[in-house]
Scaffold this motif. Structure first.
Motif, PDB file in Angstrom:
ATOM      1  N   HIS A 128       1.341  -0.842  -0.017  1.00 22.78           N
ATOM      2  CA  HIS A 128       0.083  -0.172  -0.094  1.00 22.78           C
ATOM      3  C   HIS A 128       0.735   1.604  -0.215  1.00 22.78           C
ATOM      4  O   HIS A 128       0.333   2.357  -0.570  1.00 22.78           O
ATOM      5  CB  HIS A 128      -0.919   0.280   1.166  1.00 22.78           C
ATOM      6  CG  HIS A 128      -1.983  -0.793   0.949  1.00 22.78           C
ATOM      7  ND1 HIS A 128      -2.291  -2.336   1.620  1.00 22.78           N
ATOM      8  CD2 HIS A 128      -3.959  -0.989   0.293  1.00 22.78           C
ATOM      9  CE1 HIS A 128      -3.010  -3.155   0.966  1.00 22.78           C
ATOM     10  NE2 HIS A 128      -4.019  -2.572   0.559  1.00 22.78           N
ATOM     11  N   THR A 155      -5.920  -2.466  -8.990  1.00 26.15           N
ATOM     12  CA  THR A 155      -5.275  -2.989  -8.259  1.00 26.15           C
ATOM     13  C   THR A 155      -4.566  -1.695  -7.541  1.00 26.15           C
ATOM     14  O   THR A 155      -4.660  -2.047  -5.603  1.00 26.15           O
ATOM     15  CB  THR A 155      -4.501  -4.514  -8.130  1.00 26.15           C
ATOM     16  OG1 THR A 155      -5.370  -5.444  -8.878  1.00 26.15           O
ATOM     17  CG2 THR A 155      -4.250  -3.993  -7.013  1.00 26.15           C
ATOM     18  N   SER A 158      -7.305   0.875  -6.060  1.00 25.36           N
ATOM     19  CA  SER A 158      -7.764  -0.001  -4.769  1.00 25.36           C
ATOM     20  C   SER A 158      -6.502   0.049  -3.475  1.00 25.36           C
ATOM     21  O   SER A 158      -7.207   0.819  -2.550  1.00 25.36           O
ATOM     22  CB  SER A 158      -7.986  -1.261  -4.920  1.00 25.36           C
ATOM     23  OG  SER A 158      -8.108  -1.734  -3.702  1.00 25.36           O
ATOM     24  N   ARG A 159      -5.834  -0.049  -3.861  1.00 25.35           N
ATOM     25  CA  ARG A 159      -4.931   0.348  -2.604  1.00 25.35           C
ATOM     26  C   ARG A 159      -4.275   1.719  -2.522  1.00 25.35           C
ATOM     27  O   ARG A 159      -4.171   2.162  -1.573  1.00 25.35           O
ATOM     28  CB  ARG A 159      -2.869  -0.295  -3.445  1.00 25.35           C
ATOM     29  CG  ARG A 159      -3.493  -1.772  -3.615  1.00 25.35           C
ATOM     30  CD  ARG A 159      -1.698  -2.481  -4.045  1.00 25.35           C
ATOM     31  NE  ARG A 159      -2.229  -4.123  -3.531  1.00 25.35           N
ATOM     32  CZ  ARG A 159      -1.266  -5.064  -4.033  1.00 25.35           C
ATOM     33  NH1 ARG A 159      -0.689  -4.275  -4.836  1.00 25.35           N
ATOM     34  NH2 ARG A 159      -1.241  -6.327  -3.899  1.00 25.35           N
ATOM     35  N   HIS A 161      -6.113   3.974  -3.196  1.00 14.00           N
ATOM     36  CA  HIS A 161      -7.590   4.276  -2.420  1.00 14.00           C
ATOM     37  C   HIS A 161      -8.058   3.828  -1.201  1.00 14.00           C
ATOM     38  O   HIS A 161      -7.373   4.506  -0.238  1.00 14.00           O
ATOM     39  CB  HIS A 161      -8.932   4.481  -2.468  1.00 14.00           C
ATOM     40  CG  HIS A 161     -10.179   4.388  -2.118  1.00 14.00           C
ATOM     41  ND1 HIS A 161     -10.408   5.687  -2.100  1.00 14.00           N
ATOM     42  CD2 HIS A 161     -10.860   3.729  -1.582  1.00 14.00           C
ATOM     43  CE1 HIS A 161     -12.021   5.816  -1.792  1.00 14.00           C
ATOM     44  NE2 HIS A 161     -11.907   4.302  -1.597  1.00 14.00           N
ATOM     45  N   LYS A 162      -7.368   2.850  -0.786  1.00 15.36           N
ATOM     46  CA  LYS A 162      -7.350   2.283   0.762  1.00 15.36           C
ATOM     47  C   LYS A 162      -6.046   3.084   1.651  1.00 15.36           C
ATOM     48  O   LYS A 162      -6.308   3.570   2.871  1.00 15.36           O
ATOM     49  CB  LYS A 162      -7.314   0.847   0.712  1.00 15.36           C
ATOM     50  CG  LYS A 162      -7.250   0.239   2.247  1.00 15.36           C
ATOM     51  CD  LYS A 162      -6.883  -1.339   2.424  1.00 15.36           C
ATOM     52  CE  LYS A 162      -6.735  -1.654   3.389  1.00 15.36           C
ATOM     53  NZ  LYS A 162      -6.456  -3.661   3.664  1.00 15.36           N
ATOM     54  N   SER A 163      -5.247   3.425   1.234  1.00  9.56           N
ATOM     55  CA  SER A 163      -3.444   3.719   1.674  1.00  9.56           C
ATOM     56  C   SER A 163      -4.319   5.252   2.108  1.00  9.56           C
ATOM     57  O   SER A 163      -4.049   5.667   3.224  1.00  9.56           O
ATOM     58  CB  SER A 163      -2.597   4.370   0.924  1.00  9.56           C
ATOM     59  OG  SER A 163      -2.022   2.485   0.331  1.00  9.56           O
ATOM     60  N   LEU A 165      -7.559   6.469   2.125  1.00  7.36           N
ATOM     61  CA  LEU A 165      -8.107   6.366   3.449  1.00  7.36           C
ATOM     62  C   LEU A 165      -7.598   5.617   5.054  1.00  7.36           C
ATOM     63  O   LEU A 165      -7.981   6.788   6.648  1.00  7.36           O
ATOM     64  CB  LEU A 165      -9.137   4.772   3.815  1.00  7.36           C
ATOM     65  CG  LEU A 165     -10.014   5.265   2.246  1.00  7.36           C
ATOM     66  CD1 LEU A 165     -10.866   3.975   2.475  1.00  7.36           C
ATOM     67  CD2 LEU A 165     -11.211   6.240   3.240  1.00  7.36           C
ATOM     68  N   ILE A 166      -6.414   5.257   5.347  1.00  4.22           N
ATOM     69  CA  ILE A 166      -5.846   5.223   6.600  1.00  4.22           C
ATOM     70  C   ILE A 166      -5.257   5.932   6.690  1.00  4.22           C
ATOM     71  O   ILE A 166      -5.254   6.238   8.019  1.00  4.22           O
ATOM     72  CB  ILE A 166      -5.050   3.808   5.960  1.00  4.22           C
ATOM     73  CG1 ILE A 166      -5.932   2.787   5.955  1.00  4.22           C
ATOM     74  CG2 ILE A 166      -3.707   3.602   7.035  1.00  4.22           C
ATOM     75  CD1 ILE A 166      -4.801   1.024   5.372  1.00  4.22           C
ATOM     76  N   LYS A 169      -7.766   8.161   8.335  1.00  2.50           N
ATOM     77  CA  LYS A 169      -7.666   8.069   9.540  1.00  2.50           C
ATOM     78  C   LYS A 169      -7.144   8.456  10.712  1.00  2.50           C
ATOM     79  O   LYS A 169      -7.397   8.356  11.682  1.00  2.50           O
ATOM     80  CB  LYS A 169      -8.640   6.972   9.791  1.00  2.50           C
ATOM     81  CG  LYS A 169      -9.021   6.377  11.017  1.00  2.50           C
ATOM     82  CD  LYS A 169      -9.522   4.486  11.087  1.00  2.50           C
ATOM     83  CE  LYS A 169     -10.159   4.259  11.867  1.00  2.50           C
ATOM     84  NZ  LYS A 169      -9.999   2.263  11.777  1.00  2.50           N
TER      85      LYS A 169
END
Length: 176
Positions: A128, A155, A158-159, A161-163, A165-166, A169
């Motif tokens: 990520h 992929t 997605s990675r 985007h997830k990163s 968000l992390i 947060k």
């Protein structure tokens, strides 16, 4: 200037290759240190990247930017390194935690950037962290990142985007 140096390096001029690599050394090293978060591993990756790019300079066809080509080599070397170390992942995680504060101090006192976001990014796993760095720190397109990492563009998206968000947060938790 780069094109002439590249042509000279491809024709066997070692001095041209050294000049070309030295010109971009700081850029490459900053990327590798952010990718690895380990100065020792970063030095190893940097040396292996220089060696592989030197040995394979004839394969550079100019279809991508010189720096993209080198970053691709460095990224693949690091991914191979992680695969080899998969069995020792728990040890790497513990080491990374132990050296996090030391690394931050070393980077700050060496003139490199390191902020709260980098604190969060360094906690991401490499799958990520690397796409996030390539996209948002170095401005590569998703398709370029997919090619560099040898994975599908979806992929990568997605990675990244997830990163994000992390990271968001993590910043909310830290009150930033």
């Amino acid at each position: 200037m780069n094109d002439k140096l590249i042509d000279r390096a491809k024709s066997g001029d070692e001095e041209a290759f050294v000049e070309l690599f030295q010109t971009h050394y700081s850029f490459f090293y900053k990327y590798i240190i952010k990718m690895t978060f380990d100065p020792v591993v970063a030095e190893d990756i940097m040396q292996e990247t220089m060696l592989k790019s030197y040995l394979n300079i004839q394969k550079y066809d100019g279809s991508s930017n010189w720096t993209s080509w080198i970053i691709t080599i460095a990224t693949r070397i690091y991914i191979d390194y992680l695969r080899k170390k998969k069995r020792e992942r728990w040890l790497l995680k513990k080491t990374k935690e132990n050296y996090s504060d030391l690394l931050r101090w070393q980077l700050l006192h060496s003139g490199y950037e390191y902020d709260d976001i980098m604190d969060i990014i360094h906690k991401l796993d490499a799958n990520h962290r690397i796409p996030l760095l390539l996209k948002h720190y170095y401005g590569f397109r998703y398709d370029e990142i997919a090619e560099m990492l040898g994975i599908k563009e979806g992929t990568v998206k997605s990675r990244v985007h997830k990163s994000i968000l992390i990271v968001r947060k993590g910043l909310q938790v830290s009150g930033k």
